[in-house]
Design a protein around this motif. Structure first.
Motif, mmCIF file in Angstrom:
data_model
loop_
_atom_site.group_PDB
_atom_site.id
_atom_site.type_symbol
_atom_site.label_atom_id
_atom_site.label_comp_id
_atom_site.label_asym_id
_atom_site.label_seq_id
_atom_site.Cartn_x
_atom_site.Cartn_y
_atom_site.Cartn_z
ATOM 1 N N ASN A 94 0.833 -1.188 0.000
ATOM 2 C CA ASN A 94 0.000 0.000 0.000
ATOM 3 C C ASN A 94 0.878 1.253 0.000
ATOM 4 O O ASN A 94 2.105 1.164 -0.160
ATOM 5 N N ALA A 95 0.268 2.379 0.209
ATOM 6 C CA ALA A 95 1.000 3.640 0.143
ATOM 7 C C ALA A 95 1.994 3.801 1.282
ATOM 8 O O ALA A 95 2.936 4.598 1.186
ATOM 9 N N PHE A 96 1.812 3.026 2.369
ATOM 10 C CA PHE A 96 2.662 3.183 3.543
ATOM 11 C C PHE A 96 3.787 2.154 3.607
ATOM 12 O O PHE A 96 4.892 2.457 4.052
ATOM 13 N N ALA A 97 3.509 0.916 3.193
ATOM 14 C CA ALA A 97 4.520 -0.134 3.306
ATOM 15 C C ALA A 97 4.140 -1.319 2.425
ATOM 16 O O ALA A 97 3.001 -1.437 1.964
ATOM 17 N N ASN A 98 5.100 -2.190 2.218
ATOM 18 C CA ASN A 98 4.839 -3.459 1.548
ATOM 19 C C ASN A 98 5.626 -4.549 2.252
ATOM 20 O O ASN A 98 6.724 -4.313 2.788
ATOM 21 N N LYS A 137 2.754 -17.964 16.641
ATOM 22 C CA LYS A 137 3.421 -16.670 16.564
ATOM 23 C C LYS A 137 2.929 -15.925 15.326
ATOM 24 O O LYS A 137 2.367 -16.517 14.400
ATOM 25 N N THR A 138 3.132 -14.640 15.327
ATOM 26 C CA THR A 138 2.892 -13.810 14.146
ATOM 27 C C THR A 138 4.208 -13.141 13.781
ATOM 28 O O THR A 138 5.010 -12.781 14.653
ATOM 29 N N THR A 139 4.447 -13.006 12.483
ATOM 30 C CA THR A 139 5.632 -12.300 12.008
ATOM 31 C C THR A 139 5.208 -11.285 10.964
ATOM 32 O O THR A 139 4.212 -11.477 10.247
ATOM 33 N N ASN A 140 5.974 -10.221 10.886
ATOM 34 C CA ASN A 140 5.692 -9.174 9.904
ATOM 35 C C ASN A 140 7.022 -8.669 9.350
ATOM 36 O O ASN A 140 7.828 -8.093 10.083
ATOM 37 N N ASP A 141 7.251 -8.933 8.075
ATOM 38 C CA ASP A 141 8.470 -8.478 7.400
ATOM 39 C C ASP A 141 8.085 -7.461 6.332
ATOM 40 O O ASP A 141 7.460 -7.817 5.325
ATOM 41 N N SER A 142 8.453 -6.230 6.557
ATOM 42 C CA SER A 142 8.124 -5.161 5.619
ATOM 43 C C SER A 142 9.396 -4.487 5.124
ATOM 44 O O SER A 142 10.512 -4.816 5.550
ATOM 45 N N SER A 147 9.301 -7.881 12.580
ATOM 46 C CA SER A 147 8.885 -8.096 13.962
ATOM 47 C C SER A 147 8.308 -9.491 14.126
ATOM 48 O O SER A 147 7.841 -10.110 13.160
ATOM 49 N N GLN A 148 8.349 -9.986 15.357
ATOM 50 C CA GLN A 148 7.796 -11.303 15.672
ATOM 51 C C GLN A 148 7.153 -11.262 17.051
ATOM 52 O O GLN A 148 7.733 -10.726 17.994
ATOM 53 N N THR A 149 5.955 -11.830 17.153
ATOM 54 C CA THR A 149 5.223 -11.842 18.415
ATOM 55 C C THR A 149 4.782 -13.262 18.739
ATOM 56 O O THR A 149 4.174 -13.938 17.895
ATOM 57 N N THR A 150 5.090 -13.731 19.953
ATOM 58 C CA THR A 150 4.635 -15.046 20.399
ATOM 59 C C THR A 150 3.189 -14.950 20.850
ATOM 60 O O THR A 150 2.825 -14.065 21.626
ATOM 61 N N LEU A 151 2.369 -15.870 20.371
ATOM 62 C CA LEU A 151 0.947 -15.865 20.710
ATOM 63 C C LEU A 151 0.711 -16.567 22.044
ATOM 64 O O LEU A 151 1.386 -17.548 22.372
ATOM 65 N N ASP A 152 -0.263 -16.084 22.778
ATOM 66 C CA ASP A 152 -0.730 -16.758 23.981
ATOM 67 C C ASP A 152 -1.819 -17.744 23.547
ATOM 68 O O ASP A 152 -2.911 -17.339 23.146
#
Length: 217
Positions: A94-98, A137-142, A147-152
């Protein structure tokens, strides 16, 4: 020869034939002992809902053990237990990130399959499965950061259940197959916000996997 004696001979012959056939069938089943082995492969998973997007496929894996118990020459029961990855992936631009965002959930899964051998090597199989979520977990590579977050896992429905079905090729030591797991339970819990009840994530697991099995006996 009298008809009465002939009838006795025919009946005796039928009884002996049926007995021999039954014995042969039983021997066919007994002569094939249970097979135990390792299996593993690649997963292509997704989360489906009313507005499922088939492009959000996450690549993962499965690995574990199986046992195959012949009942007859053409029918067997196959329980399995393995570690398997599930989830979904989304690419955004999008206009902010990919980048790419991934939602990974991992389960210990136990299917119990009915296996029908259509030929000596080719089978179809189907049955229910139950699974228990062990981590996520969730990961986001832009283009800006990663970033990476461990899920409860307590924030999710940890038990999953559904139907598995597939086809397989069995040889003396190796087996190959493709299977689809169709989840019947939503992975999200019901939540309440501002007096409104909703389920998040409001979706069910969907996994296509390709596997290779190695018999140990």
């Amino acid at each position: 020869m009298k008809m009465k004696n002939l009838n006795k001979i025919v009946i005796a012959s039928l009884v002996l034939t049926i007995g021999a056939f039954t014995k042969t069938q039983a021997q066919d089943a007994i002569s094939k002992p249970a097979t135990i082995g390792f299996k593993g492969g690649v997963n292509f998973s997704n989360l489906y809902s009313d507005s499922v997007d088939d492009e959000n496929v996450l690549t993962g894996f499965n690995a574990g053990l199986y046992a195959k118990f012949p009942v007859t020459k053409s029918f067997a029961i196959q329980p399995e237990i393995y570690y398997t990855t599930k989830g979904a992936e989304q690419t955004y631009n999008n206009a902010f990130a990919n980048g790419v965002a991934k939602f990974n959930v991992n389960y210990i899964e136990v299917p119990v399959l009915a296996v029908i051998n259509l030929t000596e090597n080719f089978n179809i199989h189907a049955g229910p499965y139950a699974a228990y979520m062990v981590s996520g977990k969730t990961t986001n590579d832009s283009n800006f950061s990663s970033s990476q977050t461990t899920l409860d896992t307590n924030d999710f429905e940890r038990f999953d259940a559904g139907i598995a079905a597939g086809i397989g090729l069995d040889f003396e030591l190796l087996s190959f197959g493709v299977r689809y797991n169709y989840g019947l339970t939503k992975i999200g819990k019901e939540r309440n916000f501002g007096g409104t009840t909703y389920t998040y994530p409001d979706a069910k697991n969907s996994v296509l996997n390709f596997y290779i099995g190695l018999a140990l006996n």
